[in-house]
Design a protein around this motif. Structure first.
Motif, PDB file in Angstrom:
ATOM      1  N   THR A   1      33.043  86.729  71.781  1.00 54.70           N
ATOM      2  CA  THR A   1      34.268  87.336  72.293  1.00 54.70           C
ATOM      3  C   THR A   1      34.386  87.092  73.791  1.00 54.70           C
ATOM      4  N   GLN A   2      33.260  87.172  74.486  1.00 52.03           N
ATOM      5  CA  GLN A   2      33.274  86.962  75.934  1.00 52.03           C
ATOM      6  C   GLN A   2      33.660  85.525  76.275  1.00 52.03           C
ATOM      7  N   SER A   3      33.104  84.550  75.565  1.00 53.46           N
ATOM      8  CA  SER A   3      33.442  83.158  75.871  1.00 53.46           C
ATOM      9  C   SER A   3      34.895  82.854  75.517  1.00 53.46           C
ATOM     10  N   THR A   4      35.398  83.477  74.448  1.00 51.35           N
ATOM     11  CA  THR A   4      36.806  83.306  74.094  1.00 51.35           C
ATOM     12  C   THR A   4      37.698  83.925  75.162  1.00 51.35           C
ATOM     13  N   GLY A   5      37.335  85.101  75.631  1.00 50.89           N
ATOM     14  CA  GLY A   5      38.084  85.748  76.706  1.00 50.89           C
ATOM     15  C   GLY A   5      38.080  84.914  77.973  1.00 50.89           C
ATOM     16  N   ASN A   6      36.913  84.352  78.308  1.00 46.90           N
ATOM     17  CA  ASN A   6      36.824  83.482  79.490  1.00 46.90           C
ATOM     18  C   ASN A   6      37.700  82.246  79.326  1.00 46.90           C
ATOM     19  N   LEU A   7      37.685  81.670  78.132  1.00 43.18           N
ATOM     20  CA  LEU A   7      38.512  80.491  77.867  1.00 43.18           C
ATOM     21  C   LEU A   7      39.988  80.827  78.031  1.00 43.18           C
ATOM     22  N   LEU A   8      40.414  81.952  77.464  1.00 39.97           N
ATOM     23  CA  LEU A   8      41.814  82.357  77.578  1.00 39.97           C
ATOM     24  C   LEU A   8      42.206  82.599  79.030  1.00 39.97           C
ATOM     25  N   ARG A   9      41.341  83.258  79.796  1.00 41.40           N
ATOM     26  CA  ARG A   9      41.634  83.484  81.216  1.00 41.40           C
ATOM     27  C   ARG A   9      41.738  82.164  81.971  1.00 41.40           C
ATOM     28  N   ASP A  10      40.847  81.226  81.649  1.00 39.71           N
ATOM     29  CA  ASP A  10      40.899  79.912  82.298  1.00 39.71           C
ATOM     30  C   ASP A  10      42.185  79.173  81.958  1.00 39.71           C
ATOM     31  N   VAL A  11      42.598  79.248  80.701  1.00 41.02           N
ATOM     32  CA  VAL A  11      43.843  78.589  80.297  1.00 41.02           C
ATOM     33  C   VAL A  11      45.032  79.260  80.981  1.00 41.02           C
ATOM     34  N   GLN A  12      45.029  80.596  81.037  1.00 43.99           N
ATOM     35  CA  GLN A  12      46.093  81.319  81.727  1.00 43.99           C
ATOM     36  C   GLN A  12      46.167  80.892  83.186  1.00 43.99           C
ATOM     37  N   THR A  13      45.022  80.831  83.837  1.00 48.11           N
ATOM     38  CA  THR A  13      44.981  80.432  85.248  1.00 48.11           C
ATOM     39  C   THR A  13      45.494  79.012  85.412  1.00 48.11           C
TER      40      THR A  13
END
Length: 190
Positions: free
Chosen positions: A5-17
């Motif tokens: 879940t943490q890596s998915t959240g990090n990926l989503l934040r990176d894509v958002q950024t």
């Protein structure tokens, strides 16, 4: 490979950024090497999400042209403002009591409400700019009609209802974000 879940959240934040950075770059001067856009570019980016008339939009951008306290807006300042816009319905609820009491918003109350609703601290210079542009009465405060009613006319694709519940700083997953993810995935797997 196991996806957490943490890596998915990090990926989503990176894509958002990355999506925000791409949008930010649309307003950057071609000869600008640093991560800054003009004040007018910033206002265009903010107002582009609203349904204000072209005449209103031009009036707000013209007003931003005479604002001399800052010349440029950084990516971090832009990102914080977009976080507020994406959580604007929460912001509106937070400041509604001021409307009911017929009291205008001060800069301090605006900043506190923006933080509570978006998880981002808006830079004082951005708040000063917003007050300069939207304070039609010239009294140093914003009434409900001066700011909230303008920003309320946002495109329906910007919605705080879809933001991640456990991340108050989340930018949200509106249709713009979904399109960006789809485009990035197409590039990645094409």
């Amino acid at each position: 490979a196991v996806v957490s879940t943490q890596s998915t959240g990090n990926l989503l934040r990176d894509v958002q950024t990355n999506c925000l950075q791409a949008e930010f770059n649309r307003f950057r001067s071609k000869d600008s090497e640093d991560d800054r856009i003009s004040v007018q570019g910033f206002m265009r980016a903010v107002l582009r999400r609203t349904k204000v008339t072209p005449i209103q939009r031009a009036r707000f951008i013209d007003k931003s042209e005479v604002y001399k306290a800052i010349d440029e807006v950084s990516f971090d300042q832009f990102k914080s403002m977009i976080a507020l816009i994406n959580n604007f319905s929460d912001f509106e609820v937070a400041v509604r009591m001021y409307q009911i009491a017929k009291k205008p918003l001060s800069k301090a109350v605006f900043k506190r409400a923006a933080y509570v609703c978006s998880g981002e601290v808006l830079d004082d210079t951005i708040i000063d700019l917003l007050f300069f542009v939207f304070d039609e009465a010239g009294d140093g405060h914003l009434s409900h009609s001066e700011f909230v009613n303008v920003m309320r006319k946002m495109e329906t694709s910007v919605s705080s209802a879809q933001k991640a519940k456990d991340d108050p700083g989340s930018i949200g997953l509106g249709s713009y974000f979904r399109k960006c993810i789809r485009n990035e995935m197409i590039k990645l797997y094409a």
